[in-house]
Enzyme design. Structure first.
Site, short mmCIF file in Angstrom:
data_model
loop_
_atom_site.label_atom_id
_atom_site.label_comp_id
_atom_site.label_asym_id
_atom_site.label_seq_id
_atom_site.Cartn_x
_atom_site.Cartn_y
_atom_site.Cartn_z
CD GLU A 131 -2.49 -1.14 2.78
OE1 GLU A 131 -2.46 -0.12 3.49
OE2 GLU A 131 -3.09 -2.17 3.09
CE LYS A 133 4.52 5.21 7.27
NZ LYS A 133 4.18 6.57 7.67
CB CYS A 423 9.04 50.34 -0.47
SG CYS A 423 8.26 49.43 -1.81
S1 IVH Z 1 -1.22 0.58 8.76
C1 IVH Z 1 -1.04 -1.31 12.78
N1 IVH Z 1 -1.24 1.54 6.32
O1 IVH Z 1 1.55 5.58 8.98
C2 IVH Z 1 -1.05 -0.73 11.44
N2 IVH Z 1 -0.61 2.98 8.10
O2 IVH Z 1 4.01 5.39 10.48
C3 IVH Z 1 -0.89 0.72 11.46
N3 IVH Z 1 -0.14 5.27 7.39
O3 IVH Z 1 0.02 5.34 12.12
C4 IVH Z 1 -1.22 1.45 10.27
N4 IVH Z 1 -0.54 5.00 5.25
O4 IVH Z 1 -1.09 6.83 10.30
C5 IVH Z 1 -1.00 1.80 7.62
N5 IVH Z 1 -1.37 2.29 4.13
C6 IVH Z 1 -1.12 2.53 5.41
C7 IVH Z 1 -0.74 3.80 5.87
C8 IVH Z 1 -0.48 3.99 7.22
C9 IVH Z 1 -0.20 5.87 6.19
C10 IVH Z 1 0.25 5.95 8.64
C11 IVH Z 1 -0.61 5.61 9.82
C12 IVH Z 1 0.34 5.01 10.82
C13 IVH Z 1 1.65 5.60 10.39
C14 IVH Z 1 2.82 4.79 10.87
#
Ligand code: IVH
Length: 704
Positions: A131, A133, A423
Site C-alpha cells: 500500500e 503510505k 520599499c
Molecule cells: S497501517 C497497525 N497503512 O503511517 C497498522 N498505516 O508510520 C498501522 N499510514 O500510524 C497502520 N498509510 O497513520 C497503515 N497504508 C497505510 C498507511 C499507514 C499511512 C500511517 C498511519 C500510521 C503511520 C505509521
C-alpha cells in the site's frame, strides 16, 4: 542544520559503560520527545524527517546494546504524544504504529523474519499486500449500527483526541455505512489534504494574510484540530482507510476487508497491490517511488502487510507495532545548494517578504531556485548567510523550504542579510503595521507600483474576476506605460488607451488580438457576481472562504459600505477581524473611489435577490425530530422549514434520527434522544443547521 539533532547525530550510539549509555539514552530520548511534541502537537517540526529517523535509529541501537534502558517511557515504546485541547477518548482497541525499513535490504530482512517465525511456505501462501503510505494523520472511526459515532486522532495509541465534529465535515467519511453493517466496527485510516487542496488553501491563507502551512500534513493536522468545525468544513480534507480495529468482518484476507469497506462506502486507496513474493513487493515499491510525485497526494513511503488475516493474528504485535507489517520510508528529499542572494518582494497588501535566490537545483521532481524566507526574524532563526551552502527541501514535496546552513562549508566569505528600511519599489520607509509584528510593510498602498500590480493580478485571478490576459506581465506593462494609474481605472480601458502600450499593439500599430481579447474579458468581468468582486477588492481577511456569505447577507456594495462591525459580525463565518477590515476598507477615500468608478463603468451591478424557491438543500438525507416549543415557530412551521431544505421531519426518536431539536418544555422525546445518544440542538443551533447544514454546527452546539 545546527540544532541538538545535528549535535546528537554527531555522536556515535556506542557507549562504553552503563553510566555513559544511560546519559546518552536520556539525551536522545529528550530530543526525540521534544521533536515529537513539535511535530504532533505544534505541527512545527524543527528537524528534518531524515534527522528524526536517524535519531530514533541511534536510540534503538543503544537499546539493543543496553536492553535494561528500555522502559515504558522510552520513545521506542510510544507512538506519539497528545495535544491538549480536545476531549480525550479511549480507542476501543489500541492503535499501533509501524516499524520502519529505510532500504530494500531491511524489507527483505523483515520478510525473512516472518519466514523464520511461521515458515516460508505459509508466508508464500498468504502473500503480501502493498500500500502507499499516505502522509497525513491517522484517525480512528467508530461506527455503531452503521453510523459514525466517534472519530479520534491516534494520540498515544490508547487515548486520542475527540475530533468527531470535525471529521463529520469530511465528505469522504460516510456518516452512515451503506448496506447491512456490523453492530460495531472500528475503521482506521488517514486524513490528509490532496496536493491541489493544499495549494488552494495556502493561496487563500496568503490572500487573507494569514500564516500558510509548510506542507499538506501540517495543514491536515491543523485543519482537523480547529476548534470550529465550520472552518474545518472549508478545508478540502479527505480520507482513505488503511485498516481495522475492533469489529468482525467475515474475511480471510486484508484485501477482502478493503473490498468490504468499499462496499460500505468507505474510501480505500487505489494504490493497493497484492504481491506474491518480496521481490514483487520491492518492484512495486520501486515503481511507486518513481510515480510518487505524480500522485494527487503526498506519500512518504509504502506499507507492506501480510495479506492473510489468520497469519496476521498469529504473528501478533510488539508493544509498538504489528509484526505483520512494515513501513518502507522513501529517502528524504533534501538537497544542498548555494544561497546566492536574499531579496525582498512587496506583496499586494504591502507586506515585504525576503526570499532566497539559490543556484538551481533538482528536488522532488522539479528545479528550484527560489524559496520564501517569510520575514527577517525567520532569516535569523534559520541562521542562513548569503553565500552559505543551504539544506533545501520541498516541504510536503510542494513548497521549497530552506532548512538551514551547512556550517562546515562556511569559509568567511558569507555575509548577513540586512532587511531594507525602504520599499524597493517606491522608496517609502517600511514599518510594521503594529508594534511587535514580525512583518514589515510598505505603507504606500495606493501608489506603490508593486502593490498596485499585485492587486491587479489578484483582481484578475480565477477566484475573483477571472480576467484572462491580465497577468503579471500585462499589469506591469499597463502601469509602466501609464495606461492605468491604479485598479479604479480598469473598467474604463479603451482600445485607444491600450494602443499606448506596446504589449497590446501588433506590428502595424493596431490593437493586437491580445488587446481585443482583454477588452472582451473586461466586459464579461463587469457582469461577475458581487461575491467575486468582493474577493477581488483585496480587503484584508476577506477571501474566498467568507466572501459568499457576506455577499449573500448584504446584497450589494452600497449596503456593505454602510455596514457596521456589529451588523457584519451577525453574518455566519464573519468574526470581528473580518468585520473591522471591511469597515476600515470603506473608510478610505480612494477605496470608495474605486467602487464609484467601477459602477460608473457598468461593473458591480446589484445582483437579483434570491427567491425562496431556491432554498439551499442543507438537510438532504437527514432525519430530524422537533420537540417542545420553539419561539417563532409553530410545529408545522418547523417541519416545513426542514422539508423545504430537503430534510425529513419525523415524530419519534430512534437510532436513525440525525438530530433532535429541543425547545422549551421538551419531554420524553428529549430523554429518549439522550438515551439513544442522538445529537440535541437548541433553537440557535437549529437555525444554524437550517442555514448551513450539519457542517455549520460548532462543538458547543453539537454535543459529542
Ligand atoms: S497501517 C497497525 N497503512 O503511517 C497498522 N498505516 O508510520 C498501522 N499510514 O500510524 C497502520 N498509510 O497513520 C497503515 N497504508 C497505510 C498507511 C499507514 C499511512 C500511517 C498511519 C500510521 C503511520 C505509521
Amino acid at each position: 542544520m545546527t540544532d541538538p539533532a545535528a549535535a546528537a547525530l554527531g555522536q556515535s550510539a556506542v557507549a562504553e559503560d552503563p553510566a555513559a549509555a544511560r546519559r546518552r539514552h536520556a539525551e536522545l530520548s529528550a530530543i526525540i520527545q521534544e521533536q515529537r511534541w513539535n511535530y504532533y502537537v505544534l505541527d512545527a517540526p524543527t528537524m528534518t524527517d531524515g534527522q528524526f529517523d536517524r535519531l530514533m535509529r541511534r536510540l534503538e541501537e543503544l537499546e539493543r546494546d543496553w536492553p535494561e534502558l528500555v522502559g515504558p517511557d522510552s520513545p521506542t515504546q510510544q507512538v506519539g504524544p497528545l495535544g491538549a485541547s480536545f476531549a480525550a477518548v479511549e480507542h476501543p482497541s489500541v492503535m499501533l504504529s509501524l516499524d520502519n525499513a529505510f532500504d530494500y535490504a531491511e524489507v527483505k530482512a523483515w520478510s525473512q523474519r516472518l519466514e523464520h517465525l511461521v515458515g516460508a511456505e505459509r508466508v508464500a501462501r498468504s502473500g503480501y499486500l502493498c500500500e502507499a503510505k499516505i502522509d497525513g494523520l491517522a484517525v480512528d472511526l467508530v461506527y455503531r449500527d452503521g453510523r459514525l459515532v466517534q472519530a479520534a486522532t491516534r494520540g498515544d495509541g490508547r487515548v486520542g483526541e475527540d475530533v468527531t465534529a470535525n471529521v463529520w465535515t469530511i465528505a469522504a467519511v460516510p456518516h452512515r455505512l451503506t448496506g447491512p453493517a456490523p453492530e460495531l466496527i472500528e475503521v482506521r485510516g488517514e486524513v490528509f489534504l490532496p496536493l491541489a487542496g493544499f495549494q488552494d488553501l495556502n493561496r487563500e491563507l496568503e490572500a487573507a494574510e494569514r500564516k500558510t502551512f509548510a506542507n499538506p500534513r501540517n495543514a491536515a493536522a491543523g485543519s482537523l484540530r480547529l476548534k470550529d468545525p465550520k472552518v474545518t468544513a472549508e478545508r478540502p480534507l479527505t480520507f482513505l482507510c488503511h485498516g481495522l480495529g475492533l469489529g468482525l468482518i467475515a474475511a480471510e484476507r486484508l484485501s477482502e476487508v478493503y473490498d468490504r469497506l468499499s462496499q460500505w462506502g468507505l474510501p480505500t486507496s487505489p494504490e493497493t497491490r497484492p504481491a506474491d513474493s518480496v521481490e514483487r513487493v520491492l518492484a512495486w515499491v520501486d515503481d511507486l517511488g518513481q510515480r510518487r510525485h505524480r500522485l494527487s497526494h503526498e506519500i512518504d513511503g509504502a506499507v507492506v502487510k501480510v495479506d492473510d488475516l489468520a497469519l496476521q493474528a498469529e504473528l501478533g504485535a510488539t508493544i509498538r507495532a504489528p509484526r505483520w507489517a512494515i513501513a518502507y520510508k522513501f529517502p528524504p528529499v533534501e538537497v544542498t545548494t548555494r544561497l546566492l542572494d536574499i531579496r525582498v518582494n512587496v506583496g499586494r497588501t504591502g507586506r515585504v517578504t525576503p526570499y532566497a535566490v539559490m543556484a538551481p537545483v533538482e528536488v522532488a521532481g522539479s528545479t528550484v531556485e527560489m524559496a520564501t524566507l517569510h520575514n527577517a526574524a525567520e532569516v535569523d532563526r534559520k541562521g542562513v548567510l548569503i553565500g552559505d551552502t543551504v539544506v533545501l527541501r520541498k516541504a510536503g514535496d510542494v513548497i521549497p523550504e530552506v532548512l538551514g546552513p551547512v556550517l562546515a562549508d562556511r569559509d568567511g566569505s558569507q555575509r548577513r542579510f540586512v532587511m531594507p528600511q525602504r520599499c524597493p519599489d517606491c522608496g517609502c520607509e517600511l514599518r510594521p503595521e503594529k508594534a511587535g509584528d514580525a512583518d514589515l510593510r510598505c505603507p504606500n498602498q495606493r501608489a506603490c507600483p508593486a502593490q498596485v500590480r499585485q492587486r491587479l493580478v489578484h483582481l484578475a485571478s480565477r477566484a475573483a474576476l477571472d480576467i484572462e490576459g491580465l497577468g503579471e506581465r500585462a499589469a506591469e506593462a499597463l502601469l509602466a506605460d501609464g495606461v492605468l494609474a491604479d485598479e479604479s481605472e480598469l473598467f474604463d480601458l479603451t482600445a485607444e488607451a491600450l494602443l499606448d502600450c506596446a504589449l497590446f499593439r501588433n506590428q502595424s500599430g493596431a490593437l493586437s488580438a491580445v488587446g481585443t481579447k482583454l477588452l472582451e474579458q473586461l466586459e464579461q468581468a463587469k457582469r461577475r457576481p458581487f461575491e467575486r468582486f468582493l474577493i477581488g477588492l483585496s480587503i484584508r481577511h476577506l477571501g474566498k472562504g467568507v466572501a459568499p456569505q457576506v455577499a449573500a447577507a448584504v446584497g450589494d456594495i452600497d449596503e456593505l459600505a454602510q455596514a457596521t462591525v456589529e451588523r457584519l459580525t451577525e453574518i455566519a463565518g464573519v468574526g470581528p477581524i473580518v468585520a473591522e477590515a471591511v469597515v476600515e476598507w470603506f473608510g478610505v477615500d480612494w477605496h470608495r473611489q474605486i467602487v464609484r468608478r467601477w459602477r460608473a463603468a457598468g461593473a458591480l451591478a446589484a445582483p437579483p435577490k434570491p427567491s425562496s424557491a431556491t432554498l439551499a438543500q442543507t438537510l438532504t438525507g437527514l432525519s430530524i425530530v422537533v420537540t417542545g416549543t420553539l419561539p417563532g415557530y409553530s410545529r408545522e412551521q418547523a417541519s416545513a422549514a426542514i422539508t423545504a431544505r430537503g430534510g425529513k421531519a419525523t415524530g419519534s426518536v430512534s437510532s436513525r434520527t440525525d438530530f433532535v431539536v429541543a425547545g422549551d418544555n421538551a419531554g420524553s422525546k428529549l430523554a429518549k434522544a439522550q438515551s439513544w445518544g442522538r445529537p440535541i440542538l437548541d433553537q440557535a443551533a437549529f437555525e444554524i443547521l437550517l442555514a448551513q447544514g450539519p457542517a455549520g454546527l460548532t462543538e458547543s452546539t453539537e454535543p459529542a
